[in-house]
Design a protein around this motif. Structure first.
Motif, short mmCIF file in Angstrom:
data_model
loop_
_atom_site.label_atom_id
_atom_site.label_comp_id
_atom_site.label_asym_id
_atom_site.label_seq_id
_atom_site.Cartn_x
_atom_site.Cartn_y
_atom_site.Cartn_z
N GLU A 219 0.82 -1.21 0.00
CA GLU A 219 0.00 0.00 0.00
C GLU A 219 0.86 1.26 0.00
OE1 GLU A 219 -3.56 0.35 -0.14
OE2 GLU A 219 -3.07 -1.64 -0.94
N ALA A 220 1.95 1.27 0.76
CA ALA A 220 2.83 2.43 0.80
C ALA A 220 3.55 2.62 -0.53
CB ALA A 220 3.83 2.29 1.94
N LEU A 221 3.98 1.52 -1.14
CA LEU A 221 4.66 1.62 -2.44
C LEU A 221 3.71 2.15 -3.51
CD1 LEU A 221 6.71 -1.69 -2.22
CD2 LEU A 221 7.67 0.62 -2.37
N TRP A 222 2.44 1.74 -3.44
CA TRP A 222 1.44 2.28 -4.38
C TRP A 222 1.30 3.78 -4.17
CZ3 TRP A 222 -3.06 5.03 -3.96
CH2 TRP A 222 -3.86 5.13 -5.12
N GLU A 223 1.20 4.19 -2.91
CA GLU A 223 1.02 5.62 -2.61
C GLU A 223 2.22 6.43 -3.05
OE1 GLU A 223 -0.11 8.22 1.33
OE2 GLU A 223 -1.34 6.52 0.70
N ALA A 224 3.43 5.88 -2.92
CA ALA A 224 4.65 6.60 -3.29
C ALA A 224 5.00 6.44 -4.76
CB ALA A 224 5.81 6.11 -2.43
N LYS A 225 4.24 5.63 -5.50
CA LYS A 225 4.47 5.38 -6.94
C LYS A 225 5.83 4.76 -7.18
CE LYS A 225 1.48 9.20 -8.47
NZ LYS A 225 1.38 10.43 -9.30
N LEU A 226 6.18 3.77 -6.38
CA LEU A 226 7.46 3.09 -6.52
C LEU A 226 7.26 1.61 -6.79
CD1 LEU A 226 9.58 4.66 -3.63
CD2 LEU A 226 9.93 4.99 -6.08
N HIS A 227 8.08 1.04 -7.67
CA HIS A 227 8.07 -0.39 -7.93
C HIS A 227 8.74 -1.11 -6.77
CE1 HIS A 227 9.00 -4.26 -9.85
NE2 HIS A 227 8.06 -3.94 -10.74
N TYR A 228 8.23 -2.29 -6.43
CA TYR A 228 8.75 -2.98 -5.24
C TYR A 228 10.19 -3.43 -5.39
CZ TYR A 228 7.86 -7.48 -7.64
OH TYR A 228 7.85 -8.53 -8.51
N GLU A 229 10.70 -3.56 -6.63
CA GLU A 229 12.09 -3.98 -6.83
C GLU A 229 13.05 -2.82 -7.02
OE1 GLU A 229 12.00 -6.75 -10.09
OE2 GLU A 229 11.82 -8.46 -8.73
N GLN A 230 12.57 -1.59 -6.94
CA GLN A 230 13.45 -0.44 -7.11
C GLN A 230 14.59 -0.49 -6.09
OE1 GLN A 230 12.84 2.03 -9.47
NE2 GLN A 230 14.88 2.83 -9.01
N PRO A 231 15.86 -0.52 -6.53
CA PRO A 231 16.98 -0.60 -5.58
C PRO A 231 17.02 0.62 -4.65
CG PRO A 231 17.70 -1.14 -7.81
CD PRO A 231 16.32 -0.56 -7.93
N THR A 232 17.25 0.38 -3.39
CA THR A 232 17.25 1.48 -2.42
C THR A 232 18.36 2.49 -2.70
OG1 THR A 232 18.58 0.10 -0.94
CG2 THR A 232 16.19 0.14 -0.57
N ASN A 233 19.50 2.03 -3.23
CA ASN A 233 20.61 2.96 -3.45
C ASN A 233 20.38 3.88 -4.64
OD1 ASN A 233 20.95 0.62 -5.11
ND2 ASN A 233 23.01 1.32 -5.60
N THR A 234 19.30 3.64 -5.41
CA THR A 234 18.97 4.53 -6.53
C THR A 234 17.95 5.60 -6.13
OG1 THR A 234 17.13 3.17 -7.35
CG2 THR A 234 19.36 2.63 -8.13
N LEU A 235 17.48 5.53 -4.88
CA LEU A 235 16.48 6.50 -4.43
C LEU A 235 17.18 7.76 -3.92
CD1 LEU A 235 14.13 4.13 -2.38
CD2 LEU A 235 13.78 4.97 -4.71
N GLY A 236 16.83 8.89 -4.47
CA GLY A 236 17.35 10.15 -3.94
C GLY A 236 16.66 10.52 -2.64
#
Length: 317
Positions: A219-236
Motif C-alpha cells: 500500500e505504501a509503495l502504491w502511494e509513493a508510486k514506486l516499484h517494489y524492486e526499485q533498488p534502495t541505493n537509486t532513491l534520492g
C-alpha cells in the motif's frame, strides 16, 4: 499476520483495560504457547502470579506488559524502571481478549490470566472484565516473561503511556517502527543509500524498520508510486523520504480504521474486527483497476508471498 496497526489497536485496548491491575492467577491450557519461557510453564505461572501490570508497550509487532509488585508493595523506583515484562507475540492467529469470567471459553484458548477487580475510568460504576485470554488457533504466537534493558538511544522503548526507556531482550534487535515518536527518517535514508536491496525487501527488514508487513508495504509503495524492486541505493533523498512518509500515512489511516481484518483471526481486545480492507488500493486487488490511473493491478511472486502493484503508476526506474 497482524502488522503494526493491528498490534497497536490491541496495545491501546490493553492499556485501557489491563494496565494497573494485578494478575491474581494464571492457567495454561497448552504449554506450546509458553515454549519461549526459559524454565517452562511452572516458571511462567510463578513469575506472573501476584505481579502488577504497569503499562502496555509496543514496538513494531511486539507487545509487552511491564511488570511490578502488587500496588501496595511497588516502590517508586520499580514503577519508574521495571525489570521484567510479559511479552506477547500474536504470530499468525494470536488474540488477546479481555472477557468476563462467566463468558464461555474460546475453542483455541491457550492461556488465561485472572485480574484484580477494577472499574472503567470513564464509567466508574462499570466493573471491568476480570480475564485476559490468549487465544491462538495455529499456535505460532505465544507469551513469556522477559528481562528489560535500557534502549540504545535512551528514548522510550516503544508506544506506551509511561514512556519507559526500556525494551525486552527479545525485542532489542528490531528497529523502531514508523509510528514511533523516536523514528528517525534521516537515519533510515542513510541506510537505504548504503544498501543495494530492493525497496520492498528493505521495508520488510524488521532490523531496519519494524512493524511493516506485506499489506502495508504494498500500500505504501502504491502511494509513493514506486516499484517494489526499485533498488534502495537509486532513491534520492526526496523519493526515499516519500516512501517512508507514505508508510507512516498508510499505517496511520489503518490505525484509525481499527486495522485490516480479512477473517475472524484478527480482532481487538473486545473481539471486534478492523475495516481498513475497504480502503486498500493495491493489496489483494489483482485484475482490478488502479484507483489512480485505471490500469489493472498486477500480482507477482515475491519472497514466498505476493506483491501487488500498478504497472503504469509504479514502473521501475
Amino acid at each position: 499476520m497482524p502488522e503494526l496497526p493491528e498490534a497497536e489497536v490491541v496495545r491501546r485496548g490493553l492499556q485501557r483495560w489491563v494496565a494497573g491491575r494485578t494478575i491474581e492467577s494464571v492457567e495454561i491450557y497448552d504449554p506450546r504457547s509458553v515454549r519461549r519461557q526459559i524454565d517452562g510453564p511452572a516458571s511462567f505461572i510463578a513469575d506472573l502470579t501476584g505481579a502488577r501490570i504497569l503499562d502496555a508497550v509496543r514496538r513494531g509487532k511486539f507487545l509487552w506488559l511491564p511488570l511490578g509488585a502488587p500496588e501496595a508493595e511497588t516502590s517508586p523506583a520499580e514503577i519508574a524502571s521495571p525489570r521484567h515484562a510479559l511479552m506477547a507475540h500474536l504470530g499468525m492467529s494470536g488474540q488477546m481478549l479481555v472477557k468476563d469470567a462467566d463468558l464461555p471459553d474460546e475453542r483455541h484458548l491457550r492461556i488465561r490470566l485472572t485480574l484484580s477487580p477494577a472499574c472503567d475510568p470513564d464509567q466508574p460504576d462499570r466493573p471491568l472484565p476480570r480475564e485476559l485470554r490468549f487465544v491462538d488457533q495455529r499456535i505460532f504466537g505465544g507469551m513469556f516473561v522477559d528481562s528489560l534493558r535500557p534502549t540504545d538511544d535512551g528514548a522510550p522503548g516503544g508506544q506506551s503511556l509511561h514512556g519507559y526507556p526500556l525494551v525486552p531482550e527479545h525485542a532489542a534487535h528490531i528497529g523502531r517502527d514508523p509510528l514511533d515518536p523516536a523514528f528517525d527518517i534521516g537515519r533510515i535514508q542513510q541506510r537505504f543509500k548504503a544498501s543495494r536491496t530492493g525497496i520492498k525487501r528493505a521495508l520488510l527488514n524488521q532490523g531496519l524498520v519494524s512493524g511493516i508487513g506485506n499489506i502495508y508495504a504494498d500500500e505504501a509503495l502504491w502511494e509513493a508510486k514506486l516499484h517494489y524492486e526499485q533498488p534502495t541505493n537509486t532513491l534520492g533523498p526526496r523519493r526515499s523520504r516519500r516512501i517512508l512518509e507514505a508508510v507512516q500515512a498508510v499505517m496511520g489511516r489503518a490505525l484509525e480504521a481499527g486495522g485490516t481484518s480479512f477473517d475472524s483471526l484478527y480482532v481487538n481486545v473486545n473481539g471486534e474486527s478492523g475495516y481498513f480492507t475497504r480502503f486498500l488500493h493495491s493489496y489483494g486487488r489483482e485484475g482490478k483497476p488502479c484507483h489512480r490511473c485505471g490500469a489493472l493491478i498486477v500480482r507477482e511472486r515475491f519472497m514466498n508471498r505476493s506483491s501487488y502493484f500498478c504497472p503504469k503508476c509504479q514502473r521501475r526506474r
